[in-house]
Design a protein around this motif. Structure first.
Motif, PDB file in Angstrom:
ATOM      1  N   GLY A  38     -32.069 -24.743   9.590  1.00 16.88           N
ATOM      2  CA  GLY A  38     -31.251 -25.761  10.218  1.00 16.88           C
ATOM      3  C   GLY A  38     -29.917 -25.214  10.665  1.00 16.88           C
ATOM      4  N   GLY A  39     -29.274 -25.985  11.495  1.00 22.47           N
ATOM      5  CA  GLY A  39     -27.959 -25.577  11.945  1.00 22.47           C
ATOM      6  C   GLY A  39     -27.292 -26.636  12.787  1.00 22.47           C
ATOM      7  N   ASN A  40     -25.981 -26.581  12.806  1.00 21.32           N
ATOM      8  CA  ASN A  40     -25.197 -27.457  13.666  1.00 21.32           C
ATOM      9  C   ASN A  40     -25.080 -26.839  15.055  1.00 21.32           C
ATOM     10  OD1 ASN A  40     -24.712 -29.228  11.528  1.00 21.32           O
ATOM     11  ND2 ASN A  40     -22.871 -28.113  10.890  1.00 21.32           N
ATOM     12  N   PHE A  41     -24.810 -27.675  16.035  1.00 25.99           N
ATOM     13  CA  PHE A  41     -24.603 -27.193  17.392  1.00 25.99           C
ATOM     14  C   PHE A  41     -23.606 -28.097  18.102  1.00 25.99           C
ATOM     15  CE2 PHE A  41     -28.204 -30.086  17.472  1.00 25.99           C
ATOM     16  CZ  PHE A  41     -27.981 -30.876  18.593  1.00 25.99           C
ATOM     17  N   ASP A  42     -23.124 -27.627  19.247  1.00 26.48           N
ATOM     18  CA  ASP A  42     -22.140 -28.352  20.056  1.00 26.48           C
ATOM     19  C   ASP A  42     -20.933 -28.747  19.221  1.00 26.48           C
ATOM     20  OD1 ASP A  42     -20.944 -29.494  22.234  1.00 26.48           O
ATOM     21  OD2 ASP A  42     -22.300 -31.214  22.373  1.00 26.48           O
ATOM     22  N   ASN A  43     -20.370 -27.738  18.546  1.00 27.48           N
ATOM     23  CA  ASN A  43     -19.157 -27.930  17.755  1.00 27.48           C
ATOM     24  C   ASN A  43     -19.331 -28.980  16.654  1.00 27.48           C
ATOM     25  OD1 ASN A  43     -17.596 -26.062  19.289  1.00 27.48           O
ATOM     26  ND2 ASN A  43     -17.352 -27.632  20.887  1.00 27.48           N
ATOM     27  N   GLY A  44     -20.523 -28.983  16.062  1.00 24.75           N
ATOM     28  CA  GLY A  44     -20.772 -29.868  14.945  1.00 24.75           C
ATOM     29  C   GLY A  44     -21.186 -31.271  15.310  1.00 24.75           C
ATOM     30  N   ARG A  45     -21.362 -31.542  16.595  1.00 23.29           N
ATOM     31  CA  ARG A  45     -21.750 -32.899  17.000  1.00 23.29           C
ATOM     32  C   ARG A  45     -23.214 -33.183  16.686  1.00 23.29           C
ATOM     33  NH1 ARG A  45     -19.829 -33.762  23.089  1.00 23.29           N
ATOM     34  NH2 ARG A  45     -20.698 -35.852  22.658  1.00 23.29           N
ATOM     35  N   GLY A  46     -23.984 -32.135  16.505  1.00 19.53           N
ATOM     36  CA  GLY A  46     -25.398 -32.330  16.228  1.00 19.53           C
ATOM     37  C   GLY A  46     -25.908 -31.371  15.186  1.00 19.53           C
ATOM     38  N   ASN A  47     -27.087 -31.682  14.645  1.00 19.77           N
ATOM     39  CA  ASN A  47     -27.750 -30.822  13.671  1.00 19.77           C
ATOM     40  C   ASN A  47     -29.253 -30.982  13.823  1.00 19.77           C
ATOM     41  OD1 ASN A  47     -29.169 -30.613  10.777  1.00 19.77           O
ATOM     42  ND2 ASN A  47     -27.372 -29.266  10.767  1.00 19.77           N
ATOM     43  N   VAL A  48     -29.959 -29.889  13.692  1.00 28.61           N
ATOM     44  CA  VAL A  48     -31.417 -29.901  13.653  1.00 28.61           C
ATOM     45  C   VAL A  48     -31.850 -29.196  12.375  1.00 28.61           C
ATOM     46  CG1 VAL A  48     -33.554 -29.115  14.703  1.00 28.61           C
ATOM     47  CG2 VAL A  48     -31.707 -29.972  16.147  1.00 28.61           C
ATOM     48  N   THR A  49     -32.649 -29.885  11.581  1.00 24.61           N
ATOM     49  CA  THR A  49     -33.196 -29.319  10.351  1.00 24.61           C
ATOM     50  C   THR A  49     -34.709 -29.363  10.452  1.00 24.61           C
ATOM     51  OG1 THR A  49     -31.311 -30.068   9.020  1.00 24.61           O
ATOM     52  CG2 THR A  49     -33.340 -29.551   7.845  1.00 24.61           C
ATOM     53  N   ALA A  50     -35.334 -28.197  10.358  1.00 27.35           N
ATOM     54  CA  ALA A  50     -36.789 -28.101  10.455  1.00 27.35           C
ATOM     55  C   ALA A  50     -37.351 -27.547   9.151  1.00 27.35           C
ATOM     56  CB  ALA A  50     -37.189 -27.202  11.622  1.00 27.35           C
ATOM     57  N   TYR A  51     -38.577 -27.944   8.855  1.00 26.08           N
ATOM     58  CA  TYR A  51     -39.199 -27.470   7.622  1.00 26.08           C
ATOM     59  C   TYR A  51     -40.680 -27.212   7.861  1.00 26.08           C
ATOM     60  CZ  TYR A  51     -41.290 -32.102   6.973  1.00 26.08           C
ATOM     61  OH  TYR A  51     -42.025 -33.252   7.144  1.00 26.08           O
ATOM     62  N   ALA A  52     -41.235 -26.340   7.023  1.00 26.04           N
ATOM     63  CA  ALA A  52     -42.675 -26.080   7.018  1.00 26.04           C
ATOM     64  C   ALA A  52     -43.073 -25.754   5.589  1.00 26.04           C
ATOM     65  CB  ALA A  52     -43.037 -24.937   7.946  1.00 26.04           C
TER      66      ALA A  52
ATOM     67  N   ASP B 143     -56.875 -28.601  -3.728  1.00 26.10           N
ATOM     68  CA  ASP B 143     -56.069 -29.238  -2.696  1.00 26.10           C
ATOM     69  C   ASP B 143     -55.470 -28.152  -1.812  1.00 26.10           C
ATOM     70  OD1 ASP B 143     -54.207 -31.899  -2.086  1.00 26.10           O
ATOM     71  OD2 ASP B 143     -53.081 -30.041  -1.899  1.00 26.10           O
ATOM     72  N   GLU B 144     -55.437 -28.428  -0.529  1.00 27.60           N
ATOM     73  CA  GLU B 144     -54.752 -27.555   0.424  1.00 27.60           C
ATOM     74  C   GLU B 144     -53.960 -28.446   1.369  1.00 27.60           C
ATOM     75  OE1 GLU B 144     -55.767 -23.547   2.932  1.00 27.60           O
ATOM     76  OE2 GLU B 144     -57.154 -25.226   3.146  1.00 27.60           O
ATOM     77  N   ARG B 145     -52.639 -28.175   1.442  1.00 25.28           N
ATOM     78  CA  ARG B 145     -51.776 -29.056   2.211  1.00 25.28           C
ATOM     79  C   ARG B 145     -50.847 -28.251   3.102  1.00 25.28           C
ATOM     80  NH1 ARG B 145     -46.621 -32.340  -0.102  1.00 25.28           N
ATOM     81  NH2 ARG B 145     -45.935 -30.161  -0.159  1.00 25.28           N
ATOM     82  N   TYR B 146     -50.750 -28.686   4.364  1.00 23.57           N
ATOM     83  CA  TYR B 146     -49.775 -28.149   5.314  1.00 23.57           C
ATOM     84  C   TYR B 146     -48.811 -29.275   5.684  1.00 23.57           C
ATOM     85  CZ  TYR B 146     -53.169 -24.352   6.098  1.00 23.57           C
ATOM     86  OH  TYR B 146     -54.029 -23.299   5.937  1.00 23.57           O
ATOM     87  N   THR B 147     -47.536 -28.974   5.692  1.00 25.64           N
ATOM     88  CA  THR B 147     -46.545 -29.943   6.135  1.00 25.64           C
ATOM     89  C   THR B 147     -45.576 -29.289   7.101  1.00 25.64           C
ATOM     90  OG1 THR B 147     -45.109 -29.439   4.243  1.00 25.64           O
ATOM     91  CG2 THR B 147     -46.619 -31.303   4.003  1.00 25.64           C
ATOM     92  N   GLY B 148     -45.001 -30.091   7.940  1.00 25.48           N
ATOM     93  CA  GLY B 148     -44.000 -29.597   8.876  1.00 25.48           C
ATOM     94  C   GLY B 148     -43.266 -30.760   9.509  1.00 25.48           C
ATOM     95  N   GLY B 149     -42.056 -30.501   9.953  1.00 28.40           N
ATOM     96  CA  GLY B 149     -41.318 -31.585  10.582  1.00 28.40           C
ATOM     97  C   GLY B 149     -39.923 -31.175  10.984  1.00 28.40           C
ATOM     98  N   VAL B 150     -39.246 -32.117  11.621  1.00 24.76           N
ATOM     99  CA  VAL B 150     -37.899 -31.900  12.125  1.00 24.76           C
ATOM    100  C   VAL B 150     -37.075 -33.151  11.886  1.00 24.76           C
ATOM    101  CG1 VAL B 150     -36.470 -31.453  14.167  1.00 24.76           C
ATOM    102  CG2 VAL B 150     -38.669 -30.293  13.921  1.00 24.76           C
ATOM    103  N   PHE B 151     -35.840 -32.966  11.412  1.00 27.43           N
ATOM    104  CA  PHE B 151     -34.842 -34.029  11.345  1.00 27.43           C
ATOM    105  C   PHE B 151     -33.696 -33.625  12.274  1.00 27.43           C
ATOM    106  CE2 PHE B 151     -37.195 -34.492   7.496  1.00 27.43           C
ATOM    107  CZ  PHE B 151     -37.154 -35.840   7.166  1.00 27.43           C
ATOM    108  N   GLY B 152     -33.332 -34.504  13.162  1.00 29.02           N
ATOM    109  CA  GLY B 152     -32.277 -34.166  14.109  1.00 29.02           C
ATOM    110  C   GLY B 152     -31.345 -35.334  14.363  1.00 29.02           C
ATOM    111  N   ARG B 153     -30.106 -35.000  14.701  1.00 28.61           N
ATOM    112  CA  ARG B 153     -29.125 -36.023  15.080  1.00 28.61           C
ATOM    113  C   ARG B 153     -28.142 -35.392  16.053  1.00 28.61           C
ATOM    114  NH1 ARG B 153     -24.613 -34.636  12.246  1.00 28.61           N
ATOM    115  NH2 ARG B 153     -24.918 -33.450  10.308  1.00 28.61           N
ATOM    116  N   TYR B 154     -27.608 -36.228  16.938  1.00 29.56           N
ATOM    117  CA  TYR B 154     -26.641 -35.730  17.917  1.00 29.56           C
ATOM    118  C   TYR B 154     -25.679 -36.852  18.289  1.00 29.56           C
ATOM    119  CZ  TYR B 154     -24.564 -33.709  22.072  1.00 29.56           C
ATOM    120  OH  TYR B 154     -23.673 -33.230  23.001  1.00 29.56           O
TER     121      TYR B 154
END
Length: 963
Positions: A222-236, A307-318
């Motif tokens: 994850g990381g902030n962008f546009d001087n902290g106005r936004g953030n994208v957090t991704a996971y797998a 059990d076998e599980r795959y997960t993934g996703g994105v949380f974002g805000r701007y």
């Protein structure tokens, strides 16, 4: 450090949050609560004050490290308020999901949220109620807030027992990789159970077993962008779990009887049980022997499903501008598991035996055809066969759930007074159910009708199926059930019938609200400094379910399915309007530092023609900084969900000690009189003259009901929080609650229906259908097999009362760091249920079995002690106590249980840490209650793995690396 811990404890308790473990990172996060307005689960109003009228228990992210859990349900089920019915330990009756159940009031009454928004329905499969928390990535959980008691006015239907809200990290910066390896270890040294198994002639494991390996990988970026106005957090994430068979534990190596004194099992045995007019027989060699044998179905059942599980996703805000912030949550899960149980077979297949059957020995012919008066007019002998397909191997149910959830929304401040939040949500769960190694009832019937056939061209004589001779089924291979070890493998292959079912659940939500501080307009009481806060909003929600079984399922062709499984395609939608008002009554007065009152109301209009009103009032009174009081009343109304309305009808099994109208397999005489049994539809000539179930399992017809009405509940709570200034870093919160549910939607207990009929309730007698032989367990044809009808109904009453007590304390050790203590206690004073208006009220507090089913201990307690050392090591010990429960059937009572878990986390450097731990340090065996812990009571392997540690010690080691 000591001062910061005090701040953490004080803020947590004031908000009603019990800190499961006080760590520096948690303390830093919670310190910000003093200067920021926050939204606490149970309300949409932002609060900067330190008193909440809603008792909320919090679990922070560090607790996942301390418990070493890779399955979220494993941690949650240890909370004293939480029960687990569907989990990784289920085999027979598994849905492949993991659900949460607050107060033991049912999965369907527990609303699960992520960041305050709904999770989708778990599965379209029968019994798949509740949200599947497999889809929640543990690596991104910031904290979990558990609000017990009604919250329908805030969140809508399903929040009768309470709400579990998973608050996720959505502002991550950097890269974090985490890996954990864990496994179980158990010493098979239960000599009492081992002797029982050995005396029954079954193999039993000895020595130490190490198995059930679990590997879990996760990556967060994850990381902030546009001087902290936004953030994208991704996971797998990826998780792989190895299976554990019940044969690997001494206490589950055989299916114990109801009194745990001997190995029980199923009458559908490897030797066969042949029920005939001239007696009951089983096969030994090429002879028939009077009596019956039981089959030990336990060893092949999974104790832990693979059990076998795959997960993934994105949380974002701007932050688009000062008035608009857009946000999104996208998540995906693909989870595949396998529920293996004992082999299929002929579960009460009726056929007519000819004396010319070439598989019969002379002894068998003379024994079976000895009484001409018991033969059919054509000279055949009517037989009902129970015979296990041990040659074909176990059944396995391949369950796969693929879930997508997407949230898109806008929120922000219109001005200094008003703010808003609008979002749309779409979720879909796709289920694939492949049932392998069942048998076809039709093919069983064909394979049993063996004849001697002479080929007219070659003159060779062979044994074939009659259906081969007459051409109705040229592929048939005869099934020789008349001689030990004589089954042709080709016969097992011929009878095998794979079954397939597919289905989806869909959820669409459009929701928005407007919140304002009316104090900016001067709307406040003269006795308060703060103004009135208000929220108004609307929500539209649509739920859809599609379940499509194949022809084999629909026609009930599978021998091990208990009957037909019907397709269903249903949906409903609801339009709702809601409001919340928070009124500061008094502030800054003597003995009234702060007094607030919160009001909530929701109007719901369902497409099924039902409209409901839910409302609540809550009050908080901070006498001073030391003592705070709170109380609430909630009227919750829960409309039937999509499964309850449209669940396909089909046979299922329920556990019962014996049929009261005949002698049990253990020799116990009937418990009801002939006159009483006649009320159940039993002809007088069959009283005490039919065969009872060898496994203590009986048929009932389950299914949905489109005539269901909403259930209503009233929840009261009273509590206080004490943070004495004269005891540094101590906080105590005590809350009493009462939940009373009227017209509760549930499946009535089939045994209760039978008991009420015997007691004289004719309306319940109409639901009992005895089979041709007088039984309630043979066969799988709903039109001819004995069964009890137990469709979902509006039951009479359920009432739960109890106490939640949380104690937090931090003790400074000077140069040696800090000790913190958290104790979470749940006491149940009353857990009453009355299934019918005229039925007796049953007290389920501190009991299990019968109409109460799953254990409901009246006392559960967790005490965690954590040492924050000065050497970058955090060590912790957890003491879990589960109170004893009495068997309502007076067979096997469960003693109180104590488990001890130890864990340590070492921060090797700022960017890397290592953790290791051991749960159930002393490898305590679970309580062994025998076949009372069957699928109908959500048990498995002679116990209840959803509550007790069934596999022994749990060992884990993990590492986290950040960049």
């Amino acid at each position: 450090m000591l001062r910061k811990n005090r701040l953490t404890v004080a803020v947590s308790a004031a908000l009603g949050l019990g800190a499961a473990a006080v760590m520096p990172s948690v303390a830093n996060a919670q310190e910000e609560l003093l200067v920021e307005e926050v939204i606490v689960t149970g309300s949409r109003i932002q609060r900067a004050n330190l008193v909440s009228a809603s008792p909320v228990t919090q679990v922070d992210a560090q607790e996942f490290k301390f418990q070493g859990t890779t399955r979220v349900e494993d941690l949650m089920k240890n909370l004293p308020q939480v029960y687990s019915n569907q989990n990784s330990s289920q085999a027979n009756g598994a849905t492949g999901t993991a659900t949460l159940n607050l107060r033991n009031l049912g999965d369907e009454r527990t609303l699960v949220l992520v960041n305050g928004r709904r999770l989708p329905a778990g599965s379209p499969i029968q019994g798949g109620t509740g949200a599947d928390i497999n889809q929640i990535p543990a690596a991104l959980i910031q904290r979990v807030e558990v609000l017990t008691g009604g919250a329908s006015a805030t969140y809508g239907s399903d929040a009768v027992a309470g709400v579990v809200n998973f608050v996720m990290v959505d502002d991550f910066e950097g890269v974090e990789f985490d890996y954990q390896f864990s496994q179980y270890q158990h010493d098979n040294n239960n000599s009492g159970i081992r002797n029982i198994v050995q005396d029954a002639g079954f193999p039993v494991p000895t020595g130490s077993n190490t198995d059930g390996e679990i590997q879990n990988w996760s990556l967060v970026m994850g990381g902030n962008f546009d001087n902290g106005r936004g953030n994208v957090t991704a996971y797998a994430g990826y998780r792989e779990i190895d299976p554990v068979l019940q044969s690997e534990r001494d206490y589950s190596a055989c299916a114990l009887g109801v009194n745990v004194g001997s190995c029980g099992g199923s009458g559908t045995s490897a030797q066969g049980t042949f029920i005939t007019p001239v007696g009951n027989f089983y096969v030994e060699g090429d002879q028939v022997v009077p009596g019956s044998q039981v089959y030990n179905y336990g060893p092949l059942n999974f104790y832990q499903r693979p059990d076998e599980r795959y997960t993934g996703g994105v949380f974002g805000r701007y932050q688009i501008n000062e008035h608009v912030e857009t946000y999104t949550e996208l998540s995906f899960m693909d989870n595949r598991t396998n529920a293996q149980i004992a082999p299929s077979g002929a579960f009460g297949v009726s056929f007519d035996l000819r004396s010319s059957n070439p598989f019969l020995s002379d002894q068998q012919r003379s024994q079976l055809f000895s009484d001409p008066d018991e033969l059919n007019d054509d000279g055949t002998l009517p037989i009902t066969l129970l015979r296990r397909n041990v040659e074909g191997g176990p059944r396995n149910q391949d369950l796969r759930h693929t879930t997508f959830r997407g949230v898109f929304g806008f929120r922000g401040d219109i001005n200094e007074t008003w703010r808003y939040d609008i979002y749309g949500l779409y979720s879909e769960v796709s289920m694939e159910n492949t049932y392998n190694n069942d048998l076809s009832n039709a093919k069983i019937a064909n394979a049993l009708e063996a004849v001697e056939f002479t080929d007219p061209e070659t003159g060779e004589t062979s044994t074939v199926c009659q259906s081969v001779v007459d051409g109705t089924d040229p592929n048939c291979v005869p099934w020789n059930v008349w001689e030990t070890g004589a089954v042709d493998p080709a016969a097992a292959d011929y009878m095998e019938l794979p079954l397939f079912a597919r289905g989806t659940t869909d959820q669409k939500v459009f929701s928005g609200y407007l919140a304002g501080s009316l104090g900016d307009y001067g709307i406040k009481l003269p006795s308060a400094n703060s103004g009135v806060e208000v929220v108004v909003g609307a929500e539209y929600r649509k739920e859809s379910l599609n379940f499509s079984p194949d022809e084999g399922f629909q026609l009930g062709l599978g021998a091990g399915q208990g009957g037909a499984t019907n397709p269903v395609n249903g949906e409903y939608d609801v339009t709702e309007y809601f409001t919340e008002i928070s009124i500061p009554l008094v502030e800054g007065a003597a003995y009234a530092e702060e007094v607030t009152m919160d009001l909530g109301y929701r109007y719901s209009d369902y497409s099924t023609g039902v409209t409901t009103d839910t409302y609540g009032v809550r009050g908080g009174w901070a006498i001073n900084s030391d003592v705070k009081l709170r109380g609430s009343y909630q009227r919750a109304v829960r409309a039937p969900n999509i499964r309850e309305l449209f669940l396909p009808t089909g046979f299922n099994l329920f556990d019962m000690t014996q049929d009261p109208c005949t002698t049990s397999p253990d020799g116990d005489p009937p418990t009801a009189s002939m006159e009483q049994c006649q009320r159940t539809g039993l002809p007088p000539e069959l009283y005490n003259d039919f065969v009872d179930s060898f496994a203590g399992q009986y048929n009932y017809l389950q299914g949905g009901n489109t005539e269901l009405q909403p259930e209503e509940s009233d929840t009261y709570s009273l509590g206080f929080i004490w943070s004495p200034t004269f005891v540094e870093d101590l906080t105590l919160s005590v809350d009493w609650y009462s939940i009373e549910i009227e017209q509760g939607i549930d499946t009535p207990n089939p045994e209760t229906i039978l008991d009420e009929c015997i007691a004289g309730d004719d309306s319940q007698c109409a639901k009992i259908n005895r089979g041709p032989l007088g039984d309630l367990w043979l066969g799988s044809d709903v039109n001819s097999s004995g069964h009890i009808v137990a469709l979902l109904e509006n039951l009479a009453l359920e009432e739960v009362e109890g106490w939640d007590i949380i104690v937090d304390y931090a003790l400074g050790l000077g140069d040696m760091g800090t000790l913190t203590f958290n104790n979470t206690m749940s006491i149940i004073d009353k857990w009453d249920q009355q299934e019918f208006a005229a039925a007796q009220t049953v007290d389920c507090a501190g009991t299990w079995g019968g109409p109460c089913g799953y254990p409901t201990p009246d006392f559960r307690n967790n005490l965690r002690a954590t040492w924050l050392t000065p050497w970058n090591v955090t060590a912790s010990v957890l003491w879990r106590h589960i109170g004893g429960t009495d068997d309502i059937n007076n067979n096997v009572d469960i003693d109180s249980y104590n488990y001890f878990d130890v864990a340590a986390v070492w921060d090797v450097m700022d960017s890397a840490s290592i953790r290791l731990g051991l749960n159930n340090v002393f490898d305590r065996d679970p309580p062994i209650v025998g076949d009372g812990a069957g699928p109908s009571n959500n048990g498995n392997g002679n116990t209840f793995p959803g509550m007790y540690d069934a596999l022994g010690r749990y060992m884990y080691i993990g590492a986290t690396v950040s960049f």
